[in-house]
Design an enzyme around this catalytic site. Structure first.
Site, PDB file in Angstrom:
ATOM      1  N   PRO A 333       0.352   1.377  11.151  1.00 54.91           N
ATOM      2  CA  PRO A 333      -0.723   1.888  10.303  1.00 54.91           C
ATOM      3  C   PRO A 333      -1.973   1.022  10.453  1.00 54.91           C
ATOM      4  CG  PRO A 333       0.868   0.691   8.975  1.00 54.91           C
ATOM      5  CD  PRO A 333       1.319   0.586  10.402  1.00 54.91           C
ATOM      6  N   ASP A 488      -3.333  -4.111  11.799  1.00 53.31           N
ATOM      7  CA  ASP A 488      -2.129  -3.525  11.197  1.00 53.31           C
ATOM      8  C   ASP A 488      -2.156  -3.802   9.689  1.00 53.31           C
ATOM      9  OD1 ASP A 488       0.409  -2.931  10.304  1.00 53.31           O
ATOM     10  OD2 ASP A 488       1.430  -3.759  12.065  1.00 53.31           O
ATOM     11  N   HIS A 489      -2.228  -2.747   8.891  1.00 54.30           N
ATOM     12  CA  HIS A 489      -2.397  -2.902   7.448  1.00 54.30           C
ATOM     13  C   HIS A 489      -1.152  -3.476   6.767  1.00 54.30           C
ATOM     14  CE1 HIS A 489      -4.562  -2.559   3.840  1.00 54.30           C
ATOM     15  NE2 HIS A 489      -5.350  -1.567   4.205  1.00 54.30           N
ATOM     16  N   ARG A 490      -0.042  -3.509   7.460  1.00 56.13           N
ATOM     17  CA  ARG A 490       1.146  -4.118   6.861  1.00 56.13           C
ATOM     18  C   ARG A 490       1.038  -5.639   6.871  1.00 56.13           C
ATOM     19  NH1 ARG A 490       5.138  -1.114  10.906  1.00 56.13           N
ATOM     20  NH2 ARG A 490       3.553  -2.063  12.244  1.00 56.13           N
TER      21      ARG A 490
END
Ligand SMILES: Cc1cc2nc3c(=O)[nH]c(=O)nc-3n(C[C@H](O)[C@H](O)[C@H](O)COP(=O)(O)OP(=O)(O)OC[C@H]3O[C@@H](n4cnc5c(N)ncnc54)[C@H](O)[C@@H]3O)c2cc1C
Length: 1015
Positions: A333, A488-490
């Site tokens: 994501p 990466d938004h994680r």
């Protein structure tokens, strides 16, 4: 857990009967996990951690810090839910609680081992050694080695074997006695937690020497599972057995455990690309689990393959790898953030250093990660983050014949630009020819794609599993070049990336701050002198000598007949002459303790003063001869700027007395001299705050003295007030108390010595107040000073607002120092100042490129060695060398008895700077040398960065701290680790042994807590 668990004072040494609570590391209400350190306690030997091996919430009543608690008595409670938490400090424990023992340290392993004492084994076995559960997630372990042979006698606490868990290789300790006996689990076999590994028997005759049959149960289950799921095992099954799998080839030149090699096979990982954290760099399972697979096949699984028309050719290996990586990227994501960065400065600085701009950008990216380390992490399925400290940057290179190759430039965070540049050149050459080895193009932790040279106005790049962010660089325009990060938004959020880009922008647009000067600072032109240094104290002198040593034409302008500045004539040296006399008097008081009857000491003031003046004059004369000898032109006079390249030297105040400050006369007289560069090193005279009567009392016969005028005393005063609890005030106060004067020290703040570590300062206050003729009062408000020398009255209010009046012979103002900039006419040269100090950066540059400032005049630590170091930094910068003043490594000594000394950061300062630090301390009174000399006050503290284990601060309150600090300075300035200091051989019996002991203690504590955390 329904009833509270009692955390008790553990017995941490054989002789320990009680302990003092030093600190609570957790607060009431905090969630406690198994293995957490909740408190530290001081035993009769050292300060040690109290670990708790249960989960719960910390609850009161808590034993108060500094309270003494007998071994086995309650320190606090652990309750099962947050609702049950009780606050309260020292209330007695409630009745009816279950009082269980809190087991410190490694006792946990013994608990685990004893779980299966009941496991069945050979008839003669007195004890079964079982696979201990060494982490919460561990279900089985692989036998790595047997440390004891069958038949060996085993004592309590012996490490009999090592096993590899899902996290690391760990010891198996046995807390029973006997002889090691079979059947013994073979090396490389997997044993379930609680399963038998071997046995203990009571006599040698009972020993069975045979290997156990493999413990098939768990291994079979796991291999069955592995067959059913051919894809890469996910992190949710970290302890999957690797039975039946051909281990991956051993990495070149290093070791890897069988378990790690098995997992590497399953995950398709090349062990040459994996760092090892096991003993001696051996690669263990956790390393492989944290590594990036050569190909992220797991992520591809499950994506629909859509049929497309046409007659496709098979992809080449390179195309296929790219295709797979791109498909894998769809599992991430991601989001994009762009900022514009001007590259002009970096391009120029890179050119000056012969470095590639790409490499400079990579280095800047790594430097910016110091504040945003998560830009270098990555997501690992399932729900794990791989936190990496080594910054290995992959940068795309077009290969001859088409396609992109991404060589990885390793160690960007720690290696110098020059070295990185060398490596990159070699990598690029071979990348173009596709001649890279696998470990040279795999395992990057961050990536850069630069398309600036193609003139693209904007693009973004695709991040692939194994990294959290990729940077895309577009073409340079007037507004700068768009830098776009796909993240990466994680792992990182938008604000992280935005702030990271801001920090990167600063680094790239101001490259001189980290890349060093682009060349010598001396401008072209015809000047009287290459460099004029204004001020002949330690800052000016060291600067002038370094420049002259490099062949520069240098003038040193100083408004006194001899160099030396405040340090020599009114500061360090004269005060230490007085301190030396005070030491002799003080030491005599302890003669009796060693059975020596030396009688009362008396002070001959006239003799002491003659010695003091002689030392200063000799040193001043030596300094002048040296300056002249190295071809520095020494000019006596007061310098002020005429313009950016000219100084006027006013000789109107010149006189032959080096002992007091010169004053310029009303009518200036002198010469103009021109310079290429100037260095301002004019110091900072004593500052007297606007206390009514203070400034008025400075005049002749007024009774108010400063560090400039205290040297004019013609006899020892009987009574004194010292105002100010800084280094100068404290030193003066105690020297005079030792000489026999009755001294009261008044400090407006609530503590003395603002620059000194708080606990050290607090303990010093107590010690000073125990001196018979010295009283230290803090939080006072001075209202008025009046009277004449010999009869001065000081009115003040104490901390409780009670009014007091003291009648004394003199008042000494120890109220700090402040530069006087007025006479310098800085504005004529355009040099900026702020809050009465000249603004200078870490290279001692002012806002004017060819004008520098060093020492007290730039504020910060106003100390002689600081000034001298900054003088050398300014000289290096002028010469075009790369040198910086690092305040975080600076040091100081406060010459009281005991002395306070420091180098580097305190725990408080380290934490404020965002460093995850820990400290360890030892009181001086446990040291044999301190006992012999009756010098038992104080302590030593070491502060270390938990991550790097580097020593970042050392703080002492101890007699001889002025000598002891020397070793500490080398530790901090040399970036030494706890291990290095702990392993150094210190001579016995000396107090330096305490450094080794502290380092070993903290190192083992950090290892232990890291191990517990890893579980
Ligand atoms: C009592 C006392 C004890 C101290 N003890 C210690 C100690 O133990 N350890 C320690 O590290 N530090 C100590 N210090 C501090 C130390 O003396 C100073 O930090 C140090 O001298 C600063 O060096 P500097 O080169 O910046 O300035 P200075 O030593 O102050 O030298 C500046 C020189 O420039 C001259 N000057 C000023 N303006 C002009 C001008 N316009 N033209 C020409 N000349 C000019 C001054 O007269 C002076 O000679 C002590 C200070 C005091 C007062």
């Amino acid at each position: 857990m329904t009833e509270p668990y009692v955390i008790k004072m553990p017995q941490l040494s054989d002789t320990m009967t009680e302990g003092v609570v030093v600190s609570w590391e957790k607060a009431v209400g905090d969630k406690i996990e198994r293995g957490d350190i909740v408190a530290t306690v001081e035993t009769d030997k050292a300060i040690m951690d109290v670990e708790v091996f249960r989960d719960g919430y910390l609850s009161g009543p808590l034993a108060a810090v500094d309270s003494t608690v007998p071994v086995g008595e309650a320190l606090a409670l652990l309750v099962s839910s947050a609702d049950d938490v009780k606050s309260g400090d020292t209330a007695p424990l409630a009745d009816g609680v279950v009082a269980e023992s809190s087991q410190p340290g490694l006792a946990a392993a013994s608990q685990q081992v004893s779980v299966s004492e009941t496991a069945s084994g050979p008839a003669d076995a007195s004890y079964t050694i079982t696979m201990p559960q060494l982490s919460d997630t561990m279900t089985e372990g692989v036998v790595v080695s047997w440390e004891k042979a069958v038949g060996a006698k085993i004592k309590r606490g012996t490490v009999v074997a090592t096993v590899e868990t899902d996290k690391a290789i760990m010891d198996v300790e046995v807390f029973h006695e006997g002889y090691l006996s079979g059947p013994v689990a073979a090396v490389d076999t997997t044993v379930p937690v609680g399963g038998a590994m071997a046995y203990l028997v009571d006599s040698k005759a009972q020993v069975i020497d045979e290997q156990a049959a493999p413990q098939a149960r768990l291994a079979e289950t796991s291999s069955a599972a592995a067959e059913e799921t051919p894809a890469v095992p996910t992190a949710s099954t970290p302890s999957v057995s690797v039975s039946g799998v051909t281990p991956a080839p051993r990495p070149q030149g290093r070791g890897a455990t069988p378990y790690a090699r098995g997992i590497a096979t399953q995950r398709g990982i090349n062990l040459n690309t994996v760092g090892g954290t096991g003993p001696g760099g051996v690669i263990v399972a956790a390393d492989v689990q944290g590594a990036q697979p050569a190909s992220g096949r797991a992520a591809v699984a499950g994506f629909p393959q859509v049929d497309v028309p046409g007659d496709g050719r098979l992809m080449s290996k390179l195309e296929k790898a790219t295709s797979e990586a791109m498909t894998d990227s769809l599992s991430m994501p991601t989001f994009h953030v762009t900022t514009s960065i001007k590259l002009g400065g970096l391009i120029r600085a890179s050119k000056a250093q012969g470095a590639s701009v790409t490499v400079s950008i990579a280095k800047a990216c790594a430097l910016a990660m110091q504040d945003f380390p998560n830009m270098n992490w990555c997501y690992q399925p399932q729900d794990k983050l791989v936190e990496r400290s080594g910054v290995d940057i992959g940068m795309a290179v077009a290969a001859d014949g088409g396609g992109l190759v991404v060589p990885v430039l390793r160690g960007c965070e720690s290696r110098e630009l020059e070295e990185l540049n060398r490596d990159w050149k070699d990598l690029v050459e071979r990348a173009r020819k596709r001649r890279l080895k696998p470990d040279e193009y795999t395992g990057s932790t961050f990536q850069i794609s630069n398309m600036g040279m193609f003139g693209v106005s904007h693009f973004d790049a695709i991040a692939t599993p194994g990294i959290a962010a990729i940077l895309a660089i577009s073409a340079d325009t007037e507004q700068g070049s768009p830098f776009t990060i796909t993240a990466d938004h994680r792992v990182v959020n938008g604000a992280d990336v935005a702030m990271y880009l801001k920090s990167l922008k600063t680094l790239i647009e101001q490259p001189q701050v980290w890349m060093g000067p682009g060349g010598p600072a001396l401008p072209e032109g015809e000047w009287d002198y290459d460099v004029v240094v204004v001020g002949g104290g330690p800052g000016g002198e060291d600067c002038a000598r370094d420049l002259a040593g490099h062949g520069m034409k240098v003038a040193l302008v100083n408004d006194a007949p001899f160099p030396g500045g405040e340090c020599l004539w009114r500061g360090c040296i004269p005060s230490k002459a007085w301190r030396a006399a005070a030491d002799r008097i003080r030491d005599r008081l302890d003669d009796d303790h060693l059975g020596i009857n030396s009688g009362n000491s008396t002070l001959d003031w006239g003799k002491l003063e003659a010695t003091r003046r002689k030392v200063l004059e000799t040193r001043g004369d030596m300094a002048l001869k040296t300056d002249k000898g190295v071809k520095i032109r020494y000019i006596q006079g007061f310098a002020r700027f005429v313009n950016g390249h000219t100084l006027f030297i006013d000789a109107s105040g010149n006189n032959d007395d080096p002992h007091s400050r010169a004053q310029v006369a009303d009518q200036p007289q002198g010469e103009n001299i021109s310079f290429g560069c100037a260095v301002i090193a004019t110091g900072a005279p004593p500052f007297v705050p606007p206390i009514p009567g203070a400034i008025e009392g400075l005049g002749e016969g007024g009774g108010v003295l400063t560090s400039d005028t205290v040297w004019t005393l013609d006899k020892l005063p009987k009574t004194l007030v010292v105002i100010g609890g800084g280094a100068i005030g404290l030193e003066m106060a105690q020297i005079f108390q030792d000489f026999g004067t009755q001294v009261t020290l008044l400090e407006a703040q609530d503590r003395i010595l603002a620059e000194v570590e708080p606990e050290i300062a607090k303990q010093l206050t107590v010690v000073l107040n125990n001196d018979p003729r010295l009283a230290v009062h803090t939080s006072v408000q001075i209202e008025k000073i009046s009277g004449r020398a010999g009869a001065v009255s000081v009115k003040y209010k104490d901390a409780d607002s009670m009014a007091h009046t003291l009648k004394v012979e003199h008042v000494i103002m120890g109220t700090g120092k402040r530069p006087v900039l007025d006479g310098l006419d800085l504005d004529k040269a355009g040099v900026a100042s702020e809050n009465s100090v000249i603004k200078a950066d870490a290279r001692c540059r002012t806002n004017v490129a060819h004008i520098f400032a060093v020492g007290d005049v730039i504020g910060g630590l106003m100390l002689a060695h600081t000034a001298a170091q900054q003088g050398r930094v300014a000289a290096a910068t002028i010469l075009g060398e790369d040198m910086k003043y690092e305040q975080d490594k600076d040091c100081g000594v406060i010459f009281t008895r005991p002395e306070a000394a420091f180098v580097g950061l305190s725990l408080e300062q380290a934490r404020a700077a965002g460093v995850d630090a820990a400290e360890v301390k030892v009181p001086m009174n446990i040291d044999a040398k301190a006992m012999i000399n009756n010098e038992q006050h104080g302590m030593i503290k070491i502060v270390a960065d938990k991550k790097t284990q580097r020593i970042i601060g050392v703080h002492l309150l101890a007699d001889h701290a002025d000598t002891l600090i020397g070793e500490a300075v080398m530790m901090v300035s040399g970036n030494m680790t706890l291990e290095q200091v702990g392993q150094a051989i210190h001579p016995h019996p000396t107090q330096t042994e305490l450094f080794g002991e502290l380092a070993r203690r903290l190192s083992s504590r950090l290892r232990r807590s890291a191990r517990v955390k890893a579980k």
